[in-house]
Design a protein around this motif. Structure first.
Motif, mmCIF file in Angstrom:
data_model
loop_
_atom_site.group_PDB
_atom_site.id
_atom_site.type_symbol
_atom_site.label_atom_id
_atom_site.label_comp_id
_atom_site.label_asym_id
_atom_site.label_seq_id
_atom_site.Cartn_x
_atom_site.Cartn_y
_atom_site.Cartn_z
ATOM 1 N N SER A 149 0.675 -1.322 0.121
ATOM 2 C CA SER A 149 0.037 0.034 0.033
ATOM 3 C C SER A 149 0.991 1.254 -0.279
ATOM 4 N N GLN A 150 0.385 2.318 -0.356
ATOM 5 C CA GLN A 150 0.884 3.695 -0.372
ATOM 6 C C GLN A 150 0.903 4.252 0.877
ATOM 7 N N PRO A 151 1.964 4.394 1.467
ATOM 8 C CA PRO A 151 2.003 5.245 2.772
ATOM 9 C C PRO A 151 0.933 6.340 3.104
ATOM 10 N N CYS A 152 0.307 6.301 4.217
ATOM 11 C CA CYS A 152 -1.048 6.976 4.364
ATOM 12 C C CYS A 152 -0.663 8.608 4.714
ATOM 13 N N CYS A 153 0.742 8.586 5.298
ATOM 14 C CA CYS A 153 1.191 9.712 5.615
ATOM 15 C C CYS A 153 2.647 9.608 6.063
ATOM 16 N N THR A 154 3.397 10.726 6.713
ATOM 17 C CA THR A 154 4.655 10.562 6.954
ATOM 18 C C THR A 154 4.756 11.619 8.272
ATOM 19 N N LEU A 155 5.974 11.448 8.951
ATOM 20 C CA LEU A 155 6.268 12.316 9.971
ATOM 21 C C LEU A 155 6.430 13.696 9.739
ATOM 22 N N PRO A 156 5.926 14.777 10.399
ATOM 23 C CA PRO A 156 6.242 16.121 9.643
ATOM 24 C C PRO A 156 7.942 16.236 9.283
ATOM 25 N N GLU A 157 7.743 17.160 8.687
ATOM 26 C CA GLU A 157 9.376 17.456 8.158
ATOM 27 C C GLU A 157 10.475 17.989 9.217
ATOM 28 N N GLY A 158 11.448 17.350 9.318
ATOM 29 C CA GLY A 158 12.422 17.360 10.334
ATOM 30 C C GLY A 158 12.210 16.904 11.674
ATOM 31 N N VAL A 159 11.058 15.907 11.988
ATOM 32 C CA VAL A 159 10.975 15.320 12.926
ATOM 33 C C VAL A 159 11.130 13.819 12.950
ATOM 34 N N ALA A 160 11.870 13.453 13.992
ATOM 35 C CA ALA A 160 12.186 11.930 13.995
ATOM 36 C C ALA A 160 12.081 11.291 15.246
ATOM 37 N N PRO A 161 11.634 10.041 15.650
ATOM 38 C CA PRO A 161 11.784 9.738 17.099
ATOM 39 C C PRO A 161 13.052 9.860 18.114
ATOM 40 N N VAL A 162 13.047 9.994 19.086
ATOM 41 C CA VAL A 162 14.274 9.967 19.830
ATOM 42 C C VAL A 162 14.842 8.570 20.428
ATOM 43 N N GLY A 163 13.856 7.672 20.136
ATOM 44 C CA GLY A 163 13.963 6.361 20.935
ATOM 45 C C GLY A 163 14.188 5.215 19.906
ATOM 46 N N PRO A 164 14.012 3.964 20.195
ATOM 47 C CA PRO A 164 13.767 2.848 19.345
ATOM 48 C C PRO A 164 12.451 2.784 18.944
ATOM 49 N N VAL A 165 12.113 2.511 17.700
ATOM 50 C CA VAL A 165 10.897 2.467 17.299
ATOM 51 C C VAL A 165 10.700 1.000 16.894
ATOM 52 N N PRO A 166 9.853 0.285 17.311
ATOM 53 C CA PRO A 166 9.536 -0.965 17.027
ATOM 54 C C PRO A 166 9.170 -1.244 15.690
ATOM 55 N N ARG A 167 9.683 -2.359 14.824
ATOM 56 C CA ARG A 167 9.520 -2.260 13.286
ATOM 57 C C ARG A 167 9.212 -3.806 12.992
ATOM 58 N N PRO A 168 7.751 -4.303 13.018
ATOM 59 C CA PRO A 168 7.386 -5.488 12.893
ATOM 60 C C PRO A 168 8.104 -5.911 11.497
ATOM 61 N N ALA A 169 8.227 -7.451 11.521
ATOM 62 C CA ALA A 169 8.911 -8.129 10.242
ATOM 63 C C ALA A 169 7.812 -8.462 9.467
ATOM 64 N N ASP A 170 6.639 -8.564 9.764
ATOM 65 C CA ASP A 170 5.226 -8.929 8.798
ATOM 66 C C ASP A 170 4.271 -8.707 9.505
ATOM 67 N N ARG A 171 3.030 -9.145 8.573
ATOM 68 C CA ARG A 171 1.694 -8.564 9.119
ATOM 69 C C ARG A 171 1.224 -9.192 10.441
ATOM 70 N N PRO A 172 1.571 -10.480 10.464
ATOM 71 C CA PRO A 172 0.850 -10.975 11.992
ATOM 72 C C PRO A 172 1.634 -10.041 13.300
ATOM 73 N N GLU A 173 3.089 -9.732 13.003
ATOM 74 C CA GLU A 173 3.631 -9.130 14.242
ATOM 75 C C GLU A 173 3.155 -7.715 13.994
ATOM 76 N N ALA A 174 2.777 -7.326 13.020
ATOM 77 C CA ALA A 174 2.262 -5.690 12.947
ATOM 78 C C ALA A 174 0.809 -5.632 13.626
ATOM 79 N N MET A 175 -0.180 -6.699 13.298
ATOM 80 C CA MET A 175 -1.374 -6.841 13.988
ATOM 81 C C MET A 175 -1.286 -7.004 15.380
#
Length: 891
Positions: A636-662
């Motif tokens: 799918s096409q990304p529904c949005c992105t973070l505002p320009e110049g903004v990034a998380p300061v800590g670790p962001v979980p990144r699921p490997a696949d759909r079951p993990e994401a859900m």
């Protein structure tokens, strides 16, 4: 009989091999790992079990990388096996999976109910019948055929402990009725499996003695004493020693059916008794008034006090859970087993800012109580320690150290003698004592609703609780199951006889007043929590201060790092420090829960929190939700992105696949929806709408679970910003949710605006999706012509975009519309075209929907063999049928 499954359609058995029967026919539970999943879900008694905990139950070493997928597969197949069983259902809930079963359908439940009936029964004869019925439910070792991971082994050990308690209770009832021989036979059978359980041996020694079998009784004692010395390096405890001394000090009583020979001829050494030069000290504070429950914990404390060369037990748990009450109550009950006295010291200051008592002062108090004149008290701490240990080396003394702050405070007060067990209470886990002194930890948990009601009964009386049983349970929940909070609520009820339990519960629902209501004179929950917070290390104190800004009740290292600005490693340490102080509870690996009263106390200090922590937290949840969406819908096409110049300061979980994401979405749903509301309330509108639209993969699969308020909050933020892109996406998503929930007029108000807004924002795929959802709402109202026009238009627009994911979606809906109009040839053509478009980018659930649509078209065309083939392919793709029946919004 209550002990059988007679009349129960479902019969789940854990007291032996893990099996299940429905209507007398065995349910195929499958291999051991699936049986382990079933056992964990049954033992949770309807509460959700997280995927992390199931992983821990399935693997005793590092789990494989695909562990979540395996767990999901086992849950899916278990769901399928139970699908035809009335009243049995595996459901997905926030926090994990839950198994619903009919009342009385689990042998563990029936076993525990019978034990409860036996405890309440009056007289030994009914107890014997109930306990026999309970023990008849056992078919072998608990949880057999489900694997032997540490988690399952611990669960089986808890069940085995319950069984042994039932055996001991049955033997006691038989003994009371004069059935000494039967009691002895029952106990000796249990001793074969648990030869070092002294309570079993002591009861068997007494029963054999009463049955006139003195030589067997003495032989059993001597063999057990030798085994304890060889395997554990300890002497028999007071209960077993007393049973043996009872033989030596008395002539054998007459057994039923004849006299009993004396045991005096049996050669056996008499245990040496330690000298008591002064009257035995009894330094305990007054016993806790109205102490109820905690039978299991008391038994575990008794066992801990008898184990090891220098028995040491740490009773730990959150503030107000009753650690001191349990320890003091237990000490009074067992004080007679320690003829040389009981020593007690409170190690924690009770006034904020004041230091606790010095070690040398406590040692002086102990030495004075043991008979050391004041002029002989050593001035130096090490000399006082040496004298203290020398005096206790040959004595039997119980030492109770209350409210310890850390392990270093306790170590100088440990006698180190086998006859002198030490019980320590602390809000911290004192893991240092486990490492250096083999301490056993006893975690005192919050009371169940029934346990909380028992505390209320003790203070306000049976009549008021019996009149409002539901309100009593609600009060227990609002007090977090903490005895201190419950007693404070009960005190308020006693002081106000006209105040009903329901009115008190309603008062406590007001989160702004709850802590104030749970206080009286010099006692209060807030003051108790404040004492625990004062001892936190720097990282833990920073995190607790920032928890005032947290949007929910649970958090992980990423949220902790965002709130505080700490590094991931520092955030982990801060979480551990709060968990060790029981200000957080680790519910799953790396995931922590803040109970309600602690959350309210944390929020009361919001003025002290660094406000930028909230913005960082919202950035974290936005980035995490976008990462989960990308994993859940890779094409799918990304529904949005973070505002320009903004990034998380800590670790962001990144699921490997759909079951993990859900699974991540399901666990974080409460936090994400709360983050949307908080962001909208505090003016962080750029994050409110982004978090909401990033949740669309979860929303479309749980469309009936109350998303309207969250989406309306987010839409309000989009309108404040004047952002056409945000507004179009939210109106499209909210309109579809309203459509699926039967609110068609409200849905059309949003959906007829969404396409134009998407076009103004330059979002052509978004315009297609808005048109599709608009058509769906029109179709639900019966306007098939208008719905068809918009679906044809959406398919034409999607064709020129060159975006297969969007075109597939448009063709699916157009095919579905053709089926509705009775045009199966067109439906089949559109379905085939959709299946051919970038199949590698299609999710399994969408492909299954397309295959099913083609199968329905083939059925309508009179081609059943081909239709069955398509249906089979769809079923193989999504075996657990969790995909939505309708493929809705996609970005």
């Amino acid at each position: 009989m209550r002990g059988t499954a007679t009349g129960v359609a479902m019969d789940f058995r854990l007291l032996g091999a893990v099996t299940a029967f429905a209507g007398g026919t065995e349910v195929p539970l499958g291999p051991p790992k699936r049986r382990a999943v079933a056992a964990m879900l049954v033992l949770a008694e309807g509460a959700p079990v997280s995927a992390e905990r199931l992983i821990d139950a399935l693997w005793d070493t590092e789990p494989p990388t695909h562990a979540r997928t395996v767990v999901h597969g086992h849950v899916s197949r278990l769901r399928g096996a139970l699908r035809t069983v009335p009243g049995a259902e595996v459901v997905t809930r926030t926090g994990g999976y839950a198994l619903r079963l009919p009342a009385g359908s689990v042998d563990v439940w029936r076993f525990r109910a019978l034990l409860g009936d036996a405890r309440a029964a009056v007289g030994a004869e009914p107890r014997v019948g109930l306990l026999r019925e309970a023990l008849a439910l056992w078919r072998g070792p608990a949880l057999a055929a489900a694997g032997e991971t540490p988690l399952l082994t611990a669960a089986a050990a808890r069940l085995e402990e319950d069984r042994l308690c039932a055996v001991e209770a049955l033997a006691a009832a038989l003994y009371e009725l004069g059935g000494h021989g039967e009691a002895a036979a029952l106990l000796r059978e249990a001793i074969q499996r648990h030869p070092l359980r002294e309570s079993l041996v002591a009861a068997a020694v007494r029963a054999l003695h009463a049955a006139g079998q003195q030589s067997h009784a003495v032989d059993l004692y001597l063999r057990t004493r030798q085994a304890l010395a060889e395997e554990l390096g300890v002497d028999p405890g007071p209960e077993l020693s007393d049973a043996y001394l009872g033989i030596l000090r008395s002539s054998a009583p007459a057994a039923r059916g004849g006299g009993a020979p004396s045991a005096a001829a049996e050669p056996a050494p008499r245990p040496a008794e330690a000298p008591a030069p002064v009257p035995a000290p009894r330094l305990l504070p007054r016993p806790p008034a109205g102490f109820v429950g905690r039978g299991v914990e008391s038994a575990l404390l008794t066992e801990a006090a008898r184990s090891g060369a220098a028995p040491l037990c740490v009773v730990t748990g959150p503030a107000g859970v009753g650690k001191t009450s349990l320890a003091v109550h237990w000490a009074y009950r067992h004080a007679d087993a320690y003829p040389d006295g009981v020593l007690y010291a409170d190690l924690h200051p009770h006034t904020p800012g004041e230091p606790g008592p010095r070690t040398v002062e406590i040692l002086h108090d102990f030495l004075s109580a043991l008979g050391v004149p004041e002029e002989r008290l050593p001035a130096r701490g090490r000399a006082a320690e040496a004298m203290y240990r020398s005096l206790l080396a040959d004595r039997r003394v119980l030492v109770l150290l209350d409210n310890a702050v850390d392990s270093a405070q306790v170590r100088p007060l440990l006698p180190g003698a086998p006859g002198c067990p030490v019980v320590v209470t602390s809000r911290n886990r004192l893991e240092g004592l486990v490492a250096t002194d083999c301490a056993r930890l006893l975690l005192l948990r919050r009371l169940s609703p029934d346990g909380g009601a028992a505390v209320l009964r003790m203070v306000v009386g049976d009549a008021r609780v019996d009149a409002e049983p539901r309100a009593a349970r609600d009060l227990s929940a609002l007090c977090d199951g903490l005895p201190l909070a419950l007693r404070l609520a009960a005190a308020r009820l006693v002081a106000r006889p006209g105040l009903s339990l329901r009115a008190m519960a309603d008062d406590l629902l007001d989160e702004h007043r709850r802590l104030a209501l749970l206080s009286t004179e010099d006692v209060g929950v807030e003051a108790t929590l404040r004492l625990g917070r004062q001892q936190l290390p720097a990282a833990g104190e920073l995190l607790f201060r920032q928890l005032a800004l947290h949007v929910g009740a649970e958090l992980d290292r990423g949220a902790a790092a965002a709130l505080t600005g700490l590094s991931p490693a520092e955030a982990d340490r801060a979480l551990e420090e709060l968990a060790a102080a029981h200000l957080l509870e680790e519910r799953a690996r790396g995931r922590y829960l803040m109970h309600d009263l602690i959350r309210l106390y944390a929020r009361s200090g919001a003025a002290q929190a660094a406000p930028d922590g909230l913005r960082r937290l919202l950035v974290h949840y936005t980035g995490a939700a976008l990462a989960a969406t990308a994993a859940a819908e890779p094409g799918s096409q990304p529904c949005c992105t973070l505002p320009e110049g903004v990034a998380p300061v800590g670790p962001v979980p990144r699921p490997a696949d759909r079951p993990e994401a859900m699974a991540w979405f399901a666990v974080e749903r409460a936090n994400l929806t709360a983050a949307v509301a908080r962001a909208a309330e505090t003016g962080h509108h750029a994050y409110a709408w982004r978090i909401a639209v990033a949740m669309w993969p979860l929303i479309v699969r749980q469309v009936h679970e109350g998303w309207e308020a969250t989406l309306e909050h987010a839409l309000g933020s989009a309108l404040v910003l004047g952002d056409a892109d945000a507004e179009s996406r939210l109106r499209t998503l909210l309109g579809w949710v309203l459509t699926e929930n039967g609110r068609h007029p409200q849905a059309l108000e949003h959906l007829h605006r969404a396409p134009a807004l998407a076009a103004r924002a330059g979002d052509r795929p978004g315009e297609v999706i808005a048109m599709i959802n608009w058509a769906a709402a029109l179709e639900r109202t019966g306007d098939l012509d208008a719905a068809g026009e918009r679906r044809e238009q959406a398919a034409a627009m999607a064709r020129v975009l060159g975006h297969p994911h969007t075109e597939t979606l448009a063709l699916y809906h157009l095919a579905d519309h053709c089926l509705t109009l009775g045009q199966p040839e067109r439906a089949l053509a559109h379905g085939h075209r959709a299946l051919e478009l970038a199949p590698e980018q299609q999710s399994e659930d969408r492909r299954a929907l397309l295959l099913r649509t083609c199968a329905q078209a083939l059925e309508a065309l009179g081609r059943p063999a081909e239709a069955r083939l398509y249906f089979a392919q769809a079923a193989e793709l999504v075996a657990d049928a969790e995909q939505p029946d309708y493929d809705p919004i996609s970005h």
